[in-house]
Write an enzyme that holds these catalytic residues in place. Sequence first.
Site, short mmCIF file in Angstrom:
data_model
loop_
_atom_site.label_atom_id
_atom_site.label_comp_id
_atom_site.label_asym_id
_atom_site.label_seq_id
_atom_site.Cartn_x
_atom_site.Cartn_y
_atom_site.Cartn_z
N SER A 52 35.16 54.45 40.95
CA SER A 52 34.62 54.09 42.50
C SER A 52 34.79 55.33 42.80
O SER A 52 35.39 55.98 41.89
CB SER A 52 35.96 53.40 42.64
OG SER A 52 36.20 52.85 43.69
N TYR B 147 44.85 49.52 43.06
CA TYR B 147 43.48 50.71 43.33
C TYR B 147 43.23 52.32 42.20
O TYR B 147 42.67 52.46 41.67
CB TYR B 147 42.91 49.59 43.85
CG TYR B 147 41.08 49.63 43.60
CD1 TYR B 147 40.77 48.50 42.77
CD2 TYR B 147 39.83 50.04 43.82
CE1 TYR B 147 39.27 48.45 42.28
CE2 TYR B 147 39.01 50.68 43.83
CZ TYR B 147 38.55 49.52 43.18
OH TYR B 147 36.89 49.52 43.02
P1 NAD Z 1 32.97 41.35 41.84
O1 NAD Z 1 34.38 40.36 41.86
O2 NAD Z 1 31.51 40.68 41.92
O3 NAD Z 1 32.91 40.74 39.71
C1 NAD Z 1 33.73 41.26 39.71
C2 NAD Z 1 33.50 41.38 37.95
O4 NAD Z 1 34.86 41.05 36.78
C3 NAD Z 1 33.89 38.98 37.54
O5 NAD Z 1 32.38 38.82 37.28
C4 NAD Z 1 34.44 38.33 37.57
O6 NAD Z 1 34.11 37.07 37.01
C5 NAD Z 1 34.75 39.33 36.36
N1 NAD Z 1 36.60 39.78 36.41
C6 NAD Z 1 37.52 39.05 37.28
N2 NAD Z 1 38.39 39.02 36.09
C7 NAD Z 1 38.60 39.14 35.30
C8 NAD Z 1 39.58 38.80 33.90
N3 NAD Z 1 40.62 39.03 34.29
N4 NAD Z 1 39.10 38.96 32.43
C9 NAD Z 1 37.06 39.40 33.07
N5 NAD Z 1 36.84 39.50 33.46
C10 NAD Z 1 36.88 39.88 34.83
O7 NAD Z 1 33.34 42.49 41.86
P2 NAD Z 1 32.32 44.02 42.26
O8 NAD Z 1 32.27 44.25 43.72
O9 NAD Z 1 31.08 44.14 41.34
O10 NAD Z 1 33.14 45.13 41.14
C11 NAD Z 1 32.65 44.94 39.72
C12 NAD Z 1 33.27 46.68 39.01
O11 NAD Z 1 32.74 47.27 40.10
C13 NAD Z 1 35.27 46.95 39.99
O12 NAD Z 1 35.69 47.41 38.62
C14 NAD Z 1 34.80 47.85 41.57
O13 NAD Z 1 36.24 48.53 41.07
C15 NAD Z 1 34.27 48.39 40.97
N6 NAD Z 1 33.63 49.47 42.57
C16 NAD Z 1 33.10 48.09 43.11
C17 NAD Z 1 32.35 48.34 44.61
C18 NAD Z 1 32.68 47.40 46.25
O14 NAD Z 1 32.32 48.21 47.07
N7 NAD Z 1 31.73 46.36 44.98
C19 NAD Z 1 33.32 49.60 44.63
C20 NAD Z 1 33.33 50.66 43.50
C21 NAD Z 1 33.76 50.12 42.75
#
Ligand code: NAD
Length: 261
Positions: free
Chosen positions: A143, A156
Amino acid sequence: MSLKGKTALVTGSTSGIGLAYAKALAGQGANLVINGFGDAAAIEQERLGMEATSGGKALYSAHDLTKVDQIEAMMKEAADTFGGVDILINNAGTQHVSPIEEFPVDKWNLIIALNLSSAFHTTRLAVPYMKQQKWGRIIQTASAHSLVASPFKAAYVSAKHGLAGLTKTVALELATFGVTANCISPGYVWTPLVENQIPDTMKARNMTREQVINDVLLAGQPTKQFVTAEQVAEIALFLCSDAASNITGANISVDGGWTAG
Ligand code: NAD
């Protein structure tokens, strides 16, 4: 590029960025292990769609990656089905927004376990096969918060900075084995993880939804656009290509200029 015959395991791939990675990898013919929570019928539909696209196999693992024994079970299932994992994408993650003095201890423990420790466990279990094959790709969804901090996101930001350090260490250890390890560091991507932060932020800052989107989420993103999950997935595909075999230990920003400032 074809990834036919290769197996990719993407944690947290039932939603958002993880789902975009899995679909992109299926598009290149890879076998998949998808993981995460959600509606069973919707997940099965995505899984079948990936098999139709790739012409290979897609396995769904419902394991909870906050628990070490469940991570071990998922990796064993992948090895039993496919022989091992060639491409490991550590992506599962969650967020909690709170001042440090009120930060719930259980949320700290959850975020460290899921966003950081699960990547250590999947990596240690995937590496022996990659070393033996003399080929592997380890990719973390880090991130912008692996590079800079924001207030109220202690767990985080700590987890994501830790993930960047883990990645550099693994890259050095595996540099002569044909295995690369890199972070992709998105800014704000429009996914449920971001959507779910909006109500609390509206309350905490006494703002409308539009104000939260424009004055908080996109305030630090100079392009004033959300990154798309598909753009992040394209970077992962590039990291899987031969052209990227000398990119290792890197942290690739996809943040609309956020961390340039
Ligand atoms: P999201 O909430 O859409 O997806 C999260 C995924 O993790 C889902 O498939 C969920 O079921 C799974 N998950 C949650 N708890 C779990 C557990 N205990 N065991 C197994 N799976 C689990 O989120 P996203 O935005 O797609 O985020 C994905 C990654 O990207 C994360 O690591 C997040 O920190 C990172 N990220 C997101 C953003 C953003 O702006 N969305 C920015 C930078 C980084």
